[in-house]
Design a protein around this motif. Structure first.
Motif, PDB file in Angstrom:
ATOM      1  N   GLN A   2       0.837  -1.193   0.000  1.00 16.89           N
ATOM      2  CA  GLN A   2       0.000   0.000   0.000  1.00 16.89           C
ATOM      3  C   GLN A   2       0.876   1.248   0.000  1.00 16.89           C
ATOM      4  N   VAL A   3       0.547   2.198  -0.847  1.00 17.88           N
ATOM      5  CA  VAL A   3       1.288   3.453  -0.936  1.00 17.88           C
ATOM      6  C   VAL A   3       0.492   4.527  -0.207  1.00 17.88           C
ATOM      7  N   SER A   4       1.087   5.081   0.830  1.00 12.87           N
ATOM      8  CA  SER A   4       0.420   6.122   1.619  1.00 12.87           C
ATOM      9  C   SER A   4       1.176   7.435   1.484  1.00 12.87           C
ATOM     10  N   LEU A   5       0.482   8.463   1.053  1.00 20.68           N
ATOM     11  CA  LEU A   5       1.045   9.810   0.998  1.00 20.68           C
ATOM     12  C   LEU A   5       0.583  10.643   2.186  1.00 20.68           C
TER      13      LEU A   5
ATOM     14  N   VAL B 234       3.013  18.619   3.162  1.00 22.77           N
ATOM     15  CA  VAL B 234       2.840  17.441   2.313  1.00 22.77           C
ATOM     16  C   VAL B 234       4.189  16.880   1.874  1.00 22.77           C
ATOM     17  N   LEU B 235       5.159  17.759   1.701  1.00 22.20           N
ATOM     18  CA  LEU B 235       6.477  17.312   1.257  1.00 22.20           C
ATOM     19  C   LEU B 235       7.087  16.301   2.217  1.00 22.20           C
ATOM     20  N   ILE B 236       6.756  16.390   3.500  1.00 22.77           N
ATOM     21  CA  ILE B 236       7.353  15.475   4.473  1.00 22.77           C
ATOM     22  C   ILE B 236       6.872  14.041   4.236  1.00 22.77           C
TER      23      ILE B 236
ATOM     24  N   MET C  40      -6.454  13.071   2.939  1.00 19.94           N
ATOM     25  CA  MET C  40      -6.635  12.976   4.389  1.00 19.94           C
ATOM     26  C   MET C  40      -5.699  13.932   5.116  1.00 19.94           C
ATOM     27  N   GLN C  41      -4.448  13.977   4.685  1.00 26.52           N
ATOM     28  CA  GLN C  41      -3.502  14.873   5.347  1.00 26.52           C
ATOM     29  C   GLN C  41      -3.868  16.337   5.117  1.00 26.52           C
ATOM     30  N   LEU C  42      -4.277  16.674   3.900  1.00 24.66           N
ATOM     31  CA  LEU C  42      -4.659  18.056   3.608  1.00 24.66           C
ATOM     32  C   LEU C  42      -5.861  18.482   4.450  1.00 24.66           C
ATOM     33  N   ILE C  43      -6.839  17.591   4.588  1.00 24.10           N
ATOM     34  CA  ILE C  43      -8.027  17.896   5.395  1.00 24.10           C
ATOM     35  C   ILE C  43      -7.635  18.068   6.861  1.00 24.10           C
TER      36      ILE C  43
ATOM     37  N   PHE D  93      -0.333  11.223  10.407  1.00 20.08           N
ATOM     38  CA  PHE D  93      -0.181  10.457  11.648  1.00 20.08           C
ATOM     39  C   PHE D  93       0.933  11.041  12.520  1.00 20.08           C
ATOM     40  N   TYR D  94       1.953  11.541  11.873  1.00 13.81           N
ATOM     41  CA  TYR D  94       3.031  12.246  12.578  1.00 13.81           C
ATOM     42  C   TYR D  94       2.458  13.455  13.316  1.00 13.81           C
TER      43      TYR D  94
END
Length: 322
Positions: free
Chosen positions: A54-57, A236-238, A117-120, A62-63
């Motif tokens: 699975q590829v997760s961006l 997002v870059l991280i 998800m991260q952007l939200i 979670f960090y």
């Protein structure tokens, strides 16, 4: 010879890890700590991509959850140790909740969904009052345990690399266990694994939550080290950086996360110094970062498709050719 070389190498790595915090200055210690935190998160990414396929961006999300959880609890008067322990738990619970629908997706669909998800999450953190909005949370108490207080960078370096050692031990046990063998079958073919009776969906969800747990632990340590968390701390870059580290080091390998995090972190630090030289444009750091990630990925995929660790550990074929 392998039985003696590997323990000797582990002892050497452990000795160097313990000695470095006492010899590095503050600026080098900061890089050392961030490198260790990146390796903790990358270990989960390597496990997720190398075994569950699975590829997760969205590992940066979670960090961030781990960092905000530990920060909010500490600012609320909860002992720092409780906040640190709650950080990976909160990240894992969040991964289990969102992973149930998201892991029905595959390939680039899953990657884009985790990115969204991260952007939200970052957008919400920038708007909500209890998270401090765009300003973030400041004056987070130092980590303490009884009479001990981690007031210096060296203490956080030992804490970071102790966390990495725990993560690597967990990863080793998972890979060596019976579920680990099922995960290897899952990485080879989901269809074949399902036909063998392996609960594919459940295993994918567990690995997804485990990778989030690692990221949450790193986030908890990060918030105590910096004393400040904000949406800008988790761009997002991280998340892209963690994927590059996992691919460069070697997916599904225990040491790949450490090697990949070390290579990319030192490379980025060198490029940051290059971009800060007189005469360089203001956009040089971001441009160089994206360009380097792309070039490193291209080189690794072309010449070392399995990553640095498998390429370096591969034994040469000494059999005579006919």
């Amino acid at each position: 010879m392998t039985r003696f070389v590997r323990p000797a190498a582990l002892l050497l790595v452990a000795a160097v890890t313990l000695v470095l915090p006492a010899t590095l200055d503050d600026s080098a210690l900061a890089v050392y700590i961030l490198l260790g935190l990146a390796a903790i998160v990358t270990a989960g990414v390597s496990l997720l991509m190398g075994y569950a396929g699975q590829v997760s961006l969205g590992q940066g999300a979670f960090y961030a959850i781990g960092a905000y959880t530990a920060a909010l609890l500490s600012l609320g008067g909860v002992p720092p140790l409780v906040g640190l322990l709650a950080a990976p738990v909160a990240a894992a619970v969040f991964a289990l909740v969102i992973g149930t629908p998201l892991l029905r997706l595959r390939g680039h669909h899953l990657a884009f969904a985790t990115l969204a998800m991260q952007l939200i999450l970052l957008s919400l953190a920038g708007q909500l009052e209890f998270t401090g909005g765009d300003i973030g949370l400041q004056a987070i108490p130092q980590f303490s345990l009884g009479s001990f207080e981690a007031s210096g960078a060296a203490a956080y370096a030992y804490m970071t690399w102790a966390g990495l050692a725990v993560v690597m031990l967990i990863t080793h046990n998972v890979i060596s266990s019976r579920p680990g063998r099922a995960l290897r079958a899952l990485a080879t073919s989901e269809t074949a694994a399902a036909s063998s009776g392996i609960p594919v969906g459940r295993y994918k969800l567990v690995v997804f939550a485990l990778s989030a747990t690692f990221a949450g632990l790193a986030g908890g340590i990060y918030c105590f080290y910096t004393g400040y968390v904000a949406p800008g701390s988790f761009p997002v870059l991280i998340s892209i950086q963690y994927i590059v580290m996992a691919v460069v080091g070697g997916l599904g390998t225990i040491w790949g996360a450490v090697v990949g995090a070390t290579a990319i972190t030192l490379l980025v630090q060198g490029l940051d110094r290059l971009a800060s030289l007189p005469g360089m444009p203001t956009y040089a750091p971001s441009v160089l970062s994206y360009a380097v990630y792309a070039l490193v990925l291209i080189v690794v995929v072309l010449f070392m498709p399995r990553g640095l660790v498998p390429a370096l550990s591969r034994r040469p074929d000494r059999r005579p050719r006919r």
